[in-house]
Design a protein around this motif. Sequence first.
Motif, short mmCIF file in Angstrom:
data_model
loop_
_atom_site.label_atom_id
_atom_site.label_comp_id
_atom_site.label_asym_id
_atom_site.label_seq_id
_atom_site.Cartn_x
_atom_site.Cartn_y
_atom_site.Cartn_z
N ALA A 61 64.54 58.51 56.02
CA ALA A 61 65.61 59.47 55.73
C ALA A 61 66.98 58.82 55.90
N THR A 62 67.14 58.03 56.95
CA THR A 62 68.45 57.40 57.17
C THR A 62 68.71 56.29 56.16
N SER A 63 67.65 55.64 55.68
CA SER A 63 67.87 54.61 54.66
C SER A 63 68.30 55.24 53.33
N LEU A 64 67.87 56.48 53.09
CA LEU A 64 68.25 57.17 51.86
C LEU A 64 69.57 57.93 51.99
N GLY A 65 69.79 58.56 53.15
CA GLY A 65 70.95 59.44 53.30
C GLY A 65 71.98 58.99 54.31
N GLY A 66 71.83 57.81 54.87
CA GLY A 66 72.77 57.35 55.88
C GLY A 66 72.46 57.91 57.25
N ALA A 67 73.12 57.39 58.25
CA ALA A 67 72.88 57.80 59.64
C ALA A 67 73.76 58.99 59.99
N SER A 68 73.13 60.14 60.20
CA SER A 68 73.85 61.34 60.64
C SER A 68 72.86 62.24 61.37
N THR A 69 73.38 63.20 62.09
CA THR A 69 72.48 64.12 62.78
C THR A 69 71.58 64.84 61.78
N ALA A 70 72.10 65.12 60.59
CA ALA A 70 71.30 65.81 59.58
C ALA A 70 70.12 64.96 59.12
N THR A 71 70.35 63.69 58.81
CA THR A 71 69.25 62.85 58.34
C THR A 71 68.27 62.54 59.46
N PHE A 72 68.74 62.47 60.70
CA PHE A 72 67.82 62.25 61.81
C PHE A 72 66.89 63.44 61.98
N ARG A 73 67.39 64.63 61.71
CA ARG A 73 66.61 65.86 61.95
C ARG A 73 65.88 66.37 60.72
N LEU A 74 66.20 65.85 59.56
CA LEU A 74 65.62 66.36 58.32
C LEU A 74 64.09 66.28 58.25
N PRO A 75 63.45 65.17 58.61
CA PRO A 75 61.98 65.14 58.53
C PRO A 75 61.31 66.23 59.37
N ALA A 76 61.84 66.49 60.56
CA ALA A 76 61.26 67.53 61.41
C ALA A 76 61.46 68.90 60.79
N ALA A 77 62.63 69.17 60.23
CA ALA A 77 62.90 70.47 59.62
C ALA A 77 61.99 70.72 58.42
N ILE A 78 61.78 69.70 57.62
CA ILE A 78 60.87 69.83 56.47
C ILE A 78 59.44 70.02 56.95
N GLY A 79 59.06 69.26 57.97
CA GLY A 79 57.71 69.40 58.53
C GLY A 79 57.46 70.80 59.05
N PHE A 80 58.44 71.34 59.78
CA PHE A 80 58.27 72.69 60.30
C PHE A 80 58.15 73.71 59.17
N ALA A 81 58.93 73.55 58.12
CA ALA A 81 58.87 74.48 56.98
C ALA A 81 57.51 74.43 56.29
N LEU A 82 56.83 73.30 56.37
CA LEU A 82 55.50 73.16 55.78
C LEU A 82 54.47 74.03 56.51
N LEU A 83 54.64 74.22 57.81
CA LEU A 83 53.67 74.97 58.61
C LEU A 83 53.46 76.39 58.10
N PRO A 84 54.49 77.23 57.95
CA PRO A 84 54.22 78.59 57.47
C PRO A 84 53.67 78.63 56.04
N LEU A 85 54.06 77.68 55.21
CA LEU A 85 53.50 77.62 53.87
C LEU A 85 51.99 77.39 53.91
N CYS A 86 51.58 76.41 54.70
CA CYS A 86 50.16 76.11 54.82
C CYS A 86 49.39 77.26 55.46
N LEU A 87 50.00 77.89 56.46
CA LEU A 87 49.34 79.04 57.08
C LEU A 87 49.15 80.16 56.07
N TYR A 88 50.18 80.42 55.27
CA TYR A 88 50.07 81.48 54.26
C TYR A 88 48.96 81.17 53.25
N TRP A 89 48.94 79.95 52.74
CA TRP A 89 47.94 79.58 51.74
C TRP A 89 46.54 79.63 52.32
N THR A 90 46.40 79.34 53.59
CA THR A 90 45.09 79.43 54.23
C THR A 90 44.69 80.88 54.45
#
Length: 173
Positions: A77-106
């Motif tokens: 993320a930082t190699s694509l978007g530079g070093a910032s608090t947003a890019t440091f936290r982006l993978p976790a935020a996307i990962g968390f958003a995946l959880l309710p989607l997967c729960l719903y589909w299941t």
Amino acid sequence: PVSLRQPAVQRAGWALALMLGVYAAIAARIIVVRPLWHDEIYTVVLCRQPTLADLWKALASGIEQMPPLGHILIRAATSLGGASTATFRLPAAIGFALLPLCLYWTLRRHVPPAYALAGSLVPFLTQALHFGYEARSYGVVLGLTGAAVLCWDAAERGARHRRLAIAGLALSS
């Protein structure tokens, strides 16, 4: 099987999309404004190792107990978007958003759409929400857990793409 064209399923899908939109808006504000805290700083320092081999050596030393995938995703993320608090936290935020989607589909394969929606929103009511947008591996682990549950269910049901489900389960574990 429940058809995706049924009105109840469509309403539940829209409600889930709305909730994820609200989560995205709130998380976007938090990941940009809130300063990094102690553990996140350790993660960022580790992710700034010159090479992946150096990162792997640092993680192998035992200095960090989190799974390495989170660190690798933060580096990406930082190699694509530079070093910032947003890019440091982006993978976790996307990962968390995946959880309710997967729960719903299941869940939508086993219970009525309203119940599947309710079950998929449970993570938003727990402490997982607060860890879901930190520059740590928690959000990534939560998202992969949701993916593992979805793949397990698909493989167990003998879905027509069973081999794909088993491969997804192996990759998400």
